[in-house]
Write an enzyme that holds these catalytic residues in place. Structure first.
Site, PDB file in Angstrom:
ATOM      1  CE  LYS A  43      -4.148  -2.079   1.447  1.00 61.23           C
ATOM      2  NZ  LYS A  43      -5.305  -2.205   2.250  1.00 61.23           N
ATOM      3  CE  LYS A  80      -7.470  -9.076  -8.622  1.00 65.93           C
ATOM      4  NZ  LYS A  80      -6.969  -9.121  -7.276  1.00 65.93           N
ATOM      5  CE  LYS A 102     -11.077   0.500  -4.699  1.00 63.24           C
ATOM      6  NZ  LYS A 102     -11.741  -0.753  -4.377  1.00 63.24           N
TER       7      LYS A 102
HETATM    8  P1  ADP Z   1      -9.490  -3.385  -5.993  1.00 62.71           P
HETATM    9  O1  ADP Z   1      -8.379  -4.261  -6.520  1.00 62.71           O
HETATM   10  O2  ADP Z   1     -10.339  -2.873  -7.081  1.00 62.71           O
HETATM   11  O3  ADP Z   1      -8.984  -2.307  -5.056  1.00 62.71           O
HETATM   12  P2  ADP Z   1     -10.304  -4.674  -3.597  1.00 62.71           P
HETATM   13  O4  ADP Z   1      -8.880  -4.995  -3.274  1.00 62.71           O
HETATM   14  O5  ADP Z   1     -11.000  -3.626  -2.793  1.00 62.71           O
HETATM   15  O6  ADP Z   1     -10.401  -4.333  -5.149  1.00 62.71           O
HETATM   16  O7  ADP Z   1     -11.111  -6.044  -3.568  1.00 62.71           O
HETATM   17  C1  ADP Z   1     -12.251  -6.309  -2.791  1.00 62.71           C
HETATM   18  C2  ADP Z   1     -12.607  -7.778  -3.033  1.00 62.71           C
HETATM   19  O8  ADP Z   1     -12.906  -8.021  -4.404  1.00 62.71           O
HETATM   20  C3  ADP Z   1     -11.474  -8.735  -2.663  1.00 62.71           C
HETATM   21  O9  ADP Z   1     -12.027  -9.867  -2.027  1.00 62.71           O
HETATM   22  C4  ADP Z   1     -10.868  -9.126  -3.977  1.00 62.71           C
HETATM   23  O10 ADP Z   1     -10.317 -10.415  -3.944  1.00 62.71           O
HETATM   24  C5  ADP Z   1     -12.073  -9.063  -4.925  1.00 62.71           C
HETATM   25  N1  ADP Z   1     -11.614  -8.673  -6.272  1.00 62.71           N
HETATM   26  C6  ADP Z   1     -11.134  -7.461  -6.637  1.00 62.71           C
HETATM   27  N2  ADP Z   1     -10.797  -7.439  -7.940  1.00 62.71           N
HETATM   28  C7  ADP Z   1     -11.070  -8.664  -8.427  1.00 62.71           C
HETATM   29  C8  ADP Z   1     -10.943  -9.274  -9.720  1.00 62.71           C
HETATM   30  N3  ADP Z   1     -10.488  -8.610 -10.775  1.00 62.71           N
HETATM   31  N4  ADP Z   1     -11.311 -10.564  -9.863  1.00 62.71           N
HETATM   32  C9  ADP Z   1     -11.793 -11.242  -8.806  1.00 62.71           C
HETATM   33  N5  ADP Z   1     -11.932 -10.740  -7.562  1.00 62.71           N
HETATM   34  C10 ADP Z   1     -11.588  -9.455  -7.354  1.00 62.71           C
HETATM   35  N1  TRP Z   2      -8.886  -5.847   5.114  1.00 60.33           N
HETATM   36  C1  TRP Z   2     -10.003  -6.247   4.278  1.00 60.33           C
HETATM   37  C2  TRP Z   2      -9.797  -5.725   2.858  1.00 60.33           C
HETATM   38  O1  TRP Z   2      -9.050  -4.800   2.632  1.00 60.33           O
HETATM   39  C3  TRP Z   2     -11.303  -5.699   4.832  1.00 60.33           C
HETATM   40  C4  TRP Z   2     -11.556  -6.195   6.216  1.00 60.33           C
HETATM   41  C5  TRP Z   2     -11.519  -5.449   7.355  1.00 60.33           C
HETATM   42  C6  TRP Z   2     -11.883  -7.530   6.584  1.00 60.33           C
HETATM   43  N2  TRP Z   2     -11.816  -6.233   8.422  1.00 60.33           N
HETATM   44  C7  TRP Z   2     -12.034  -7.514   8.004  1.00 60.33           C
HETATM   45  C8  TRP Z   2     -12.050  -8.734   5.881  1.00 60.33           C
HETATM   46  C9  TRP Z   2     -12.343  -8.666   8.718  1.00 60.33           C
HETATM   47  C10 TRP Z   2     -12.348  -9.883   6.603  1.00 60.33           C
HETATM   48  C11 TRP Z   2     -12.499  -9.850   8.000  1.00 60.33           C
HETATM   49  O2  TRP Z   2     -10.433  -6.232   1.927  1.00 60.33           O
END
Ligand code: ADP
Ligand code: TRP
Length: 321
Positions: free
Chosen positions: A110, A189, A192
């Site tokens: 991050k 993939k 965001k």
């Molecule tokens: P982003 O990559 O857009 O920031 P997040 O990390 O917030 O997405 O993902 C939230 C959830 O959605 C997670 O459980 C992640 O595994 C799933 N996810 C995100 N992008 C994908 C994708 N392209 N294919 C499958 N699952 C995804």
């Molecule tokens: N850290 C998780 C994410 O970024 C979100 C999250 C916060 C979570 N608390 C949790 C997921 C507890 C599972 C259980 O997607």
């Protein structure tokens, strides 16, 4: 059996979020007692505009309800509405070794993506552990990227139990199938962070425009193609049943058709697939008080459980007597 998972309100959900996570959460509400929350405390490290934060939080709840999360079956709430979590987080922090957190890859990832190097980002897995342990959760459905945090949660719980007695239930991760698979508009993939997303709730017109702009290779139309390797075919497959999928695969293998045709098929199928959710969302947006009531009810249920667990932990370590 209780499942718990959190969703950060950091943007509008896209197709990857739906097929990779949200759909599975919704399915689990029929199988297990499910607690799902909008992780606004976690999002504070990246969302620093108060208006955006409250908008994203309420919208995340509306989106989940529109997509089929049923508050009669699953408990839906906002993380910060359960103050016991922050209290429990401190109890856990005081016994968490720096080395354990230093080994977490998400912090480095991050920071590389541009997030500020704040203490809350470094200790984020401890807050996540509090989220999980507060409800005596057995199972945590998460994407592959989150499995290390569930291991950290287990380590923290074990250390606490070792020192103060059997206070916490040890959870296990349930890695969501297909959680890394949905391709974005550039074929990578969908995420965001890559700016290649198609949001679930964009207008059908905008969605169609994005679909028509999806990158493709430059092979001639006539050439037969192997469907499984093609990201357009992969996207199409998400939205249709086996018969339509097979028919499309046959077209790929036969050759003689263009990607434009597949894109149109994707846009049509996606529009139909999410039509009901779009309709329900419009209803919920028109009645935000109903959404707030659902969240208040969810928080009350979550607090009942969290305060029981917090009392157990406080008593065990001698700060409640
Ligand atoms: P982003 O990559 O857009 O920031 P997040 O990390 O917030 O997405 O993902 C939230 C959830 O959605 C997670 O459980 C992640 O595994 C799933 N996810 C995100 N992008 C994908 C994708 N392209 N294919 C499958 N699952 C995804
Ligand atoms: N850290 C998780 C994410 O970024 C979100 C999250 C916060 C979570 N608390 C949790 C997921 C507890 C599972 C259980 O997607």
């Amino acid at each position: 059996m209780r499942v718990v998972s959190g969703i950060q309100p950091t943007g509008r959900p896209h197709w990857g979020n739906y097929f990779g996570a949200i759909r599975q959460y919704i399915q689990l509400q029929d199988e297990k007692q499910a607690f799902y929350f909008i992780a606004n405390l976690h999002a504070l490290t990246s969302v620093r505009d108060p208006q955006v934060m409250s908008d994203y939080t309420l919208n995340a709840a509306i989106d989940l309800l529109a997509l089929g999360l049923d508050p009669q079956r699953a408990v839906l709430f906002v993380q910060s509405h359960v103050p016991e979590i922050s209290e429990l987080c401190w109890l856990l922090l005081s016994g968490t070794s720096m080395g354990l957190l230093e080994r977490c890859v998400s912090y480095k990832d991050k920071v590389e993506k541009g997030l500020a190097t704040v203490a809350g980002l470094f200790t984020y897995p401890v807050l996540q552990a509090a989220d999980i342990l507060a409800y005596d959760s057995d199972v945590v459905p998460v994407g592959q990227d989150q499995t290390q945090h569930i291991e950290v949660c287990r380590d923290i719980a074990q250390a606490f139990n070792h020192q103060f007695g059997e206070v916490f239930v040890l959870p296990r991760a349930q890695v969501l199938a297909d959680s890394a698979k949905v391709p974005g508009t550039d074929g990578e993939k969908m995420s965001k962070s890559y700016n290649n997303t198609i949001e679930i709730f964009e207008s059908p017109k905008e969605m169609r425009k994005k679909v028509m702009r999806i990158a493709t290779d430059s092979r001639p139309m006539e050439e037969p193609k192997e469907p499984a390797d093609d990201h357009l075919y992969q996207l199409y497959s998400l939205f249709v049943g086996p018969a339509e999928r097979e028919a499309m695969a046959a077209k790929y293998r036969a050759g003689g058709f263009g990607y434009g045709e597949v894109k149109k098929a994707i846009a049509d199928a996606a529009e139909t697939f999410f039509a009901e959710a779009h309709r329900r969302r419009a209803e919920l947006v028109a009645d935000p008080d109903q959404v707030r009531a659902i969240l208040a009810d969810g928080a009350a249920k979550a607090r009942t459980k969290a305060s029981e667990v917090l009392t157990r932990a406080q008593t065990a370590c001698g700060i409640k007597f």
